[in-house]
Enzyme design. Sequence first.
Site, PDB file in Angstrom:
ATOM      1  N   ASP A 120       0.825  -1.202   0.000  1.00 17.78           N
ATOM      2  CA  ASP A 120       0.000   0.000   0.000  1.00 17.78           C
ATOM      3  C   ASP A 120       0.862   1.257   0.000  1.00 17.78           C
ATOM      4  O   ASP A 120       1.924   1.299   0.630  1.00 17.78           O
ATOM      5  CB  ASP A 120      -0.897  -0.026   1.249  1.00 17.78           C
ATOM      6  N   GLU A 124       1.074  -0.528  -5.166  1.00 18.86           N
ATOM      7  CA  GLU A 124       0.124   0.552  -5.416  1.00 18.86           C
ATOM      8  C   GLU A 124       0.952   1.832  -5.492  1.00 18.86           C
ATOM      9  O   GLU A 124       1.279   2.437  -4.480  1.00 18.86           O
ATOM     10  CB  GLU A 124      -0.918   0.655  -4.301  1.00 18.86           C
TER      11      GLU A 124
END
Length: 749
Positions: free
Chosen positions: A427, A480
């Site tokens: 993330d 990401e």
Amino acid sequence: MQSEIGLSTLGQLVDGHLENPWEILGSHPVQYRGKQATAVRSFLPQARAAWVIDQATGKRRPMRKLHPAGFFEAICEEAVDWKPSKREDGAGTSSKQYRIEMADKSGDTVEINEPYGTPSLLSDFDRYLFGEGKLYALHDFLGAQLRTVDGVSGVNFAVWAPNARIVQVVGDFNGWDGRAHVARLDMSVGVWELFIPQAKAGDKYKFRILDESGQWVDKTDPVGFAAELPPLTASVVTDLGQYQWTDSEWLQKRADSDPMRAPMNVYECHLGSWQKAPGGPHGWMNYRDLAHRLVDYCNRMNFTHVELMPVSEHPFTGSWGYQIVGYFAPTSRHGSPEDFMYFVDYLHRNQIGVIVDWVPAHFPKDQHGLRRFDGSALYEHADPRQGEHPDWGTMIFNFGRNEVRNFLIANALFWMEKYHIDGLRVDAVASMLYLDYSREDGQWVPNEYGGRENLEAIEFLREFNVAVHENHAGAITVAEESTAWPGVSRPVYDGGLGFTCKWNMGWMNDTLRYMHRDPIHRCHHQNDLTFSLIYAFTENFCLPLSHDEVVHGKGSLLSQMPGDLWQKFANLRLLYAYMWTHPGKKLLFMGGELAQWSEWNHDDGPDWLLLDFETHRGIQDLVADLNRVVIENPALHQLDFEGEGFEWVDNMNWQDSTLIYLRKGLEGTAPILVCCNFTPIVRKGYQVGVPEAGYWHEIFNSDSDRYGGSNVGNYPGLHTTGIEHHGRPDSLSVDLPPLGVTIFRLEKQ
């Protein structure tokens, strides 16, 4: 030899401020009445009386209570065969030669072993590796390790807290009174360690730390394997070695296959809201029940993988798991670590891969967590310009510190080793790469060369990716990363960051911006669609329609589509069909396949009742069929990351807002022709050039009445016309459905 204990030392022990309890507790040679003797001392705050039991002879000696707080001593005048060994500090150890019998204040008696006589779990080589940031098996040494020493079972507690003045272990085994269990500091690595014989699996515990400022604080174990159900925060002693795995066939298949050339249809899922358990705490369903339901659903929907939003323990449910406190503990909201092992095992047995969201970018400020763990900025940077995230109110890891990198990389490997996870989606990578991420001038500190790149984070990410790929064959890492940072999914040896693939945020933003437009205006924005193919093969891309696109006021994907009710559904079908035929692996957030009307709410989850309506069932059937088409046709997955797998037929007809392209696989596979019409106008007899003459079978039509469409199409297929077109030797006369996609496969005669 020590015959007397000073009042100051005894006072520090009773108050819990004695930094090295080994100097007085345990067995020690002393002078007694002019002769050599042995003193056995224990601090037992819960005891009314105590005795020393000689393990060899069974002889029972009473201990004198020298302090009302619970300090006991027995002097053994006669010869005893204990021969205390020597530690580096000169204190003796002899845990295997005697035990303590303790009568508590209610009169019950129990035998316990002395905690101050057990050697460290860490070898000299382990200490070296830890200092270098390379002790990747960290979870086998720190935390709460079930251990048997000289036939005595207990738990070895160890925690990294180099700047703490004192560390106590508190828990169910000592009535949460840490004065009886003060850990010992290994100054060479800053690790406090203590073996507690009476501790066992299932006991709750914390580390009670006297920090460098003189304040006591209770901390959750950073390497704890399990935790209490939030909002409670204690760690739980856990044996991770009991579960019997049955997924060896899956793991071998994973190791022998190439994920780059395999289909990857990912179902992103928030376990806390995907489905609810009536009567359960907050409706949370157990991992085992979730496993069975998810397998049934994913197999029906033809998803190859699930991607779980973070399952690591987190105190605030509303963070969706992205503000982690227990990095090594699956959240207890859904059951035990063994329950989560069963979850992964069951999915693997049913041919479904498991990817987990992993959050090394930041951690929350909760007092029981990592922030200022020993009173100092241990895991984070001390300077808030480097150590605090301005958007999320969280702390940023200090990637330049060896022990911090070690903690995170060991954690990544832990999930793959202990839980057989197939991949980690990392993330917020962009926030790690840039020192000025979401900061104004003066709010960030340049690197040593004056630049904005976070050099330490870059090296951490490279080391992480190398470690994962070297240690776990076939496992993947997904970034990401929302910027144009070069080489995110290129090998480290080639200057890249080393991820397996990267979310294509550019494709997602451009495509959704285009789809939001009224079809009458789309002709002026054709570049929003075609631009992605300029850079499509510079990275190994995954196309995401994730949870981020249906929260924070954005609305659901269906509600974002323009037009009347029919056009909204047709546009959503068009979006999905275009996405599934575009190069790259695919990811869809739960609820997207139901055509949700409302955006996602972590308290409610998908609106399954929508499936009572044919229009919504049609979208669900469409997603299932698109997944199947990708799986069954190598041209739609084998060369997702290679330019040879894609060819424009016509991307220049902006006036009609159409796109025509070919997808191709390895040699010998049938090519796929994709025809997209981004307007509600039916285009009859649309001439499309093809590379080969023959029969082109229509294998999918997003406008089929099966999905709620108007059934304009070309089923069962078309023969070529013999007419050159689009610079190709032959062509088809295709009926393009309104706001639709038709997919053809060449069938060799």
